[in-house]
Enzyme design. Sequence first.
Site, short mmCIF file in Angstrom:
data_model
loop_
_atom_site.label_atom_id
_atom_site.label_comp_id
_atom_site.label_asym_id
_atom_site.label_seq_id
_atom_site.Cartn_x
_atom_site.Cartn_y
_atom_site.Cartn_z
N GLY A 1 -15.14 4.08 -15.93
CA GLY A 1 -13.92 3.35 -15.59
C GLY A 1 -14.10 2.28 -14.54
N THR A 2 -15.23 1.59 -14.56
CA THR A 2 -15.38 0.45 -13.66
C THR A 2 -15.84 -0.76 -14.44
OG1 THR A 2 -16.40 -0.40 -11.64
CG2 THR A 2 -17.76 1.08 -12.98
N ALA B 1 -11.66 7.92 -20.47
CA ALA B 1 -12.35 8.99 -19.73
C ALA B 1 -11.72 10.37 -19.96
CB ALA B 1 -12.31 8.66 -18.23
N CYS C 1 -3.07 3.00 21.14
CA CYS C 1 -3.17 1.71 21.83
C CYS C 1 -2.00 0.79 21.53
CB CYS C 1 -4.48 1.02 21.48
SG CYS C 1 -4.53 0.43 19.78
N HIS D 1 -14.69 2.19 -0.92
CA HIS D 1 -13.66 1.22 -0.52
C HIS D 1 -12.56 1.86 0.30
CE1 HIS D 1 -14.99 -1.28 -4.20
NE2 HIS D 1 -15.79 -1.43 -3.16
N TYR E 1 0.83 -1.22 0.00
CA TYR E 1 0.00 0.00 0.00
C TYR E 1 0.86 1.26 0.00
CZ TYR E 1 -4.35 -2.51 0.09
OH TYR E 1 -5.41 -3.31 -0.28
N ASN F 1 -12.42 4.07 -5.83
CA ASN F 1 -10.98 4.26 -5.79
C ASN F 1 -10.52 4.69 -4.41
OD1 ASN F 1 -11.03 3.62 -8.47
ND2 ASN F 1 -10.92 5.74 -9.18
N VAL F 2 -9.28 4.35 -4.12
CA VAL F 2 -8.71 4.68 -2.81
C VAL F 2 -7.67 5.81 -2.97
CG1 VAL F 2 -9.16 2.41 -1.84
CG2 VAL F 2 -6.99 2.80 -3.03
P1 NAD Z 1 -17.06 -10.07 -1.65
O1 NAD Z 1 -16.99 -11.18 -2.63
O2 NAD Z 1 -16.62 -10.32 -0.24
O3 NAD Z 1 -18.49 -9.42 -1.67
C1 NAD Z 1 -18.58 -8.19 -0.98
C2 NAD Z 1 -19.94 -8.22 -0.35
O4 NAD Z 1 -20.89 -7.96 -1.41
C3 NAD Z 1 -20.30 -9.54 0.29
O5 NAD Z 1 -20.98 -9.29 1.50
C4 NAD Z 1 -21.26 -10.16 -0.73
O6 NAD Z 1 -22.26 -10.94 -0.12
C5 NAD Z 1 -21.92 -8.91 -1.28
N1 NAD Z 1 -22.50 -9.15 -2.58
C6 NAD Z 1 -22.09 -10.05 -3.49
N2 NAD Z 1 -22.93 -10.02 -4.56
C7 NAD Z 1 -23.85 -9.06 -4.30
C8 NAD Z 1 -24.98 -8.56 -5.00
N3 NAD Z 1 -25.33 -9.03 -6.21
N4 NAD Z 1 -25.70 -7.55 -4.45
C9 NAD Z 1 -25.35 -7.07 -3.24
N5 NAD Z 1 -24.32 -7.51 -2.51
C10 NAD Z 1 -23.59 -8.51 -3.05
O7 NAD Z 1 -16.27 -8.82 -2.20
P2 NAD Z 1 -14.76 -8.88 -2.40
O8 NAD Z 1 -14.53 -8.92 -3.87
O9 NAD Z 1 -14.22 -9.99 -1.55
O10 NAD Z 1 -14.26 -7.46 -1.81
C11 NAD Z 1 -14.91 -6.92 -0.67
C12 NAD Z 1 -14.87 -5.45 -0.86
O11 NAD Z 1 -13.52 -4.98 -0.72
C13 NAD Z 1 -15.34 -5.11 -2.27
O12 NAD Z 1 -16.17 -3.99 -2.22
C14 NAD Z 1 -14.02 -4.79 -2.98
O13 NAD Z 1 -14.21 -3.84 -3.98
C15 NAD Z 1 -13.20 -4.19 -1.83
N6 NAD Z 1 -11.78 -4.31 -2.16
C16 NAD Z 1 -11.01 -3.19 -2.18
C17 NAD Z 1 -9.70 -3.29 -2.54
C18 NAD Z 1 -8.84 -2.08 -2.64
O14 NAD Z 1 -7.62 -2.20 -2.68
N7 NAD Z 1 -9.49 -0.93 -2.70
C19 NAD Z 1 -9.13 -4.52 -2.82
C20 NAD Z 1 -9.95 -5.63 -2.77
C21 NAD Z 1 -11.28 -5.52 -2.46
N1 APR Z 2 -11.05 5.43 -19.19
C1 APR Z 2 -12.16 4.77 -18.78
N2 APR Z 2 -12.17 3.48 -18.38
C2 APR Z 2 -10.99 2.84 -18.40
C3 APR Z 2 -9.78 3.43 -18.82
C4 APR Z 2 -9.85 4.79 -19.23
N3 APR Z 2 -8.74 5.45 -19.65
N4 APR Z 2 -8.78 2.52 -18.73
C5 APR Z 2 -9.36 1.38 -18.27
N5 APR Z 2 -10.68 1.56 -18.09
C6 APR Z 2 -11.68 0.61 -17.62
C7 APR Z 2 -11.37 -0.84 -17.95
O1 APR Z 2 -11.93 -1.16 -19.22
C8 APR Z 2 -12.11 -1.56 -16.81
O2 APR Z 2 -13.46 -1.82 -17.17
O3 APR Z 2 -11.65 0.70 -16.22
C9 APR Z 2 -12.12 -0.53 -15.68
C10 APR Z 2 -11.18 -0.92 -14.56
O4 APR Z 2 -11.81 -2.01 -13.93
P1 APR Z 2 -11.13 -2.64 -12.63
O5 APR Z 2 -9.67 -2.71 -12.83
O6 APR Z 2 -11.93 -3.88 -12.31
O7 APR Z 2 -11.37 -1.54 -11.51
P2 APR Z 2 -12.70 -1.36 -10.68
O8 APR Z 2 -13.91 -1.63 -11.52
O9 APR Z 2 -12.56 -0.03 -10.03
O10 APR Z 2 -12.59 -2.50 -9.54
C11 APR Z 2 -13.64 -2.45 -8.53
O11 APR Z 2 -12.64 -4.14 -7.17
O12 APR Z 2 -10.54 -4.89 -6.80
C12 APR Z 2 -11.61 -4.25 -6.20
O13 APR Z 2 -11.82 -2.63 -4.58
C13 APR Z 2 -11.21 -2.88 -5.82
O14 APR Z 2 -12.27 -0.78 -6.16
C14 APR Z 2 -11.87 -1.98 -6.82
C15 APR Z 2 -13.07 -2.80 -7.19
#
Ligand code: NAD
Ligand code: APR
Length: 262
Positions: free
Chosen positions: A200-201, A244, A163, A120, A68, A103-104
Amino acid sequence: EGVLPHRAAQLLRDARRVVVFTGAGISAESGVPTFRDDLSGLWARFDAQRLATAEAFHTDPDLVWGWYEWRRTRVLRAEPNSGHLAIATIEARAPSTTVITQNVDDLHERAGTRAAIHLHGSLFTPRCVAAAGHPATLPDPPDGDVARPHEGGRIPPPRCASCGLLVRPGVVWFGEALPEAALTAAVEAAAASDVLLTVGTSGVVYPAAEIPRIAARSGAAVIQVNPEPTPLDRVSAVNLRGPAAQVLPALVAAAWKETDKT
Ligand code: NAD
Ligand code: APR
């Protein structure tokens, strides 16, 4: 990028309540790697499903904290791109806008978005592992390059000043619940929106991926910005297939061109 569908610009201009929902792709053109893109996918290289879990942190805190810190240094060296800036323009032009991000990073904030909802968590809000989750202050970022996990990048996490327990990243890990208040606010904004712009998701990680679907079910028009198809294609009224940083400025210009002229 061609001529933007007139319809997306009209929907955005006529909207009263706009939600902008972003994922890793909005920060891709700032040089912050996404998770699932084949080339730059963060997960592909670091098996992040293993690293981004409470269990991994418990087993090897230095490895996870080091990962991280590597991501935080990447973000600190990045700049918001014109996609982030176009979203700040929407906030200035639309009657009401709510920005929700998975996004973080802090690029929305650095582009001028004041109150982005972070579903997240964030790299910039570490807390201690105690149930109370005492807020912690981040150490100065390591200067020079932080090695990546597979290059042996390990940094011992700081200890909580209150703590003495370990400090962890303020990020939602796989398997963890999302922050209740953030998820509730996001669901409410989506259910009340006229237009939801999803940018972008990949739309595959729940419950965050539920947000655009809630908007569509409540009658909002969903506009998607993504160079690739995603499961959200099905609920999108308009699909803008492109990056984007190019598409969003063009969309904003087309939506509010007459106000630009006055
Ligand atoms: P998960 O598989 O644990 O599911 C997350 C929760 O969503 C669970 O409680 C699951 O029951 C619920 N869920 C699943 N399908 C659903 C649906 N159709 N409708 C409503 N709720 C539903 O999720 P994960 O992939 O293990 O990750 C947990 C969370 O942590 C996610 O939101 C993920 O994006 C986040 N995460 C963040 C990072 C990061 O670095 N930012 C990295 C990994 C995961
Ligand atoms: N403009 C728009 N979209 C883009 C671009 C761009 N320049 N480049 C890539 N993308 C799209 C890709 O096509 C893809 O659909 O962005 C998306 C990125 O998807 P992921 O990498 O899955 O990212 P995200 O959807 O944010 O993941 C969701 O999952 O891993 C966990 O917690 C984590 O927040 C993350 C969550």
